[in-house]
Design a protein around this motif. Structure first.
Motif, short mmCIF file in Angstrom:
data_model
loop_
_atom_site.label_atom_id
_atom_site.label_comp_id
_atom_site.label_asym_id
_atom_site.label_seq_id
_atom_site.Cartn_x
_atom_site.Cartn_y
_atom_site.Cartn_z
N TYR A 71 -15.23 -17.62 -91.09
CA TYR A 71 -13.99 -17.36 -91.84
C TYR A 71 -14.18 -16.20 -92.78
N ARG A 72 -13.06 -15.65 -93.21
CA ARG A 72 -13.08 -14.67 -94.30
C ARG A 72 -12.04 -15.13 -95.32
N ARG A 73 -12.34 -14.87 -96.55
CA ARG A 73 -11.45 -15.25 -97.64
C ARG A 73 -10.52 -14.08 -97.94
N GLN A 74 -9.24 -14.39 -98.03
CA GLN A 74 -8.25 -13.39 -98.44
C GLN A 74 -7.42 -14.06 -99.52
N GLY A 75 -7.70 -13.70 -100.76
CA GLY A 75 -7.06 -14.37 -101.89
C GLY A 75 -7.55 -15.81 -101.96
#
Length: 105
Positions: A71-75
């Motif tokens: 996963y990647r965090r965006q906000g």
């Protein structure tokens, strides 16, 4: 404090109604050796598969060398990585599969 090599916080995994990982917390530092022990069916392999994002987690967070696994965090939101990005990160994580004919029988 250095970044842990493996950092699991509240990792959960279900297969249908069966919860096999029930909030796993684990921190393994660089250079440390960790051994997972338990009876057959206790979730050891499932946890290792989650570390490689071969299984997705249903809850909690899992990171390797400071990067979220899969996963990647965006906000405030997590977005699942594309398969190519997952494969790229997976290159640096080794895993030996069960019953992989490592030794002659």
């Amino acid at each position: 404090m250095t970044t842990p090599m493996v950092d699991a916080q509240g990792v959960r995994k279900h297969f249908g109604k069966l919860e096999v990982l029930k909030g796993i917390d684990l921190t393994v530092g660089a250079g440390e050796v960790c051994c997972l022990l338990g009876p057959s069916g206790s979730g050891k392999s499932t946890f290792l598969r989650c570390i490689n994002h071969l299984e997705t987690v249903d809850g909690g967070r899992l990171s390797v060398d400071g990067q979220l696994v899969g996963y990647r965090r965006q906000g405030d939101r997590l977005h699942e990585l594309r398969e190519r990005e997952v494969a790229s990160r997976r290159r640096d994580i080794g895993m030996v599969f069960q019953r992989f004919n490592l030794f002659p029988t």
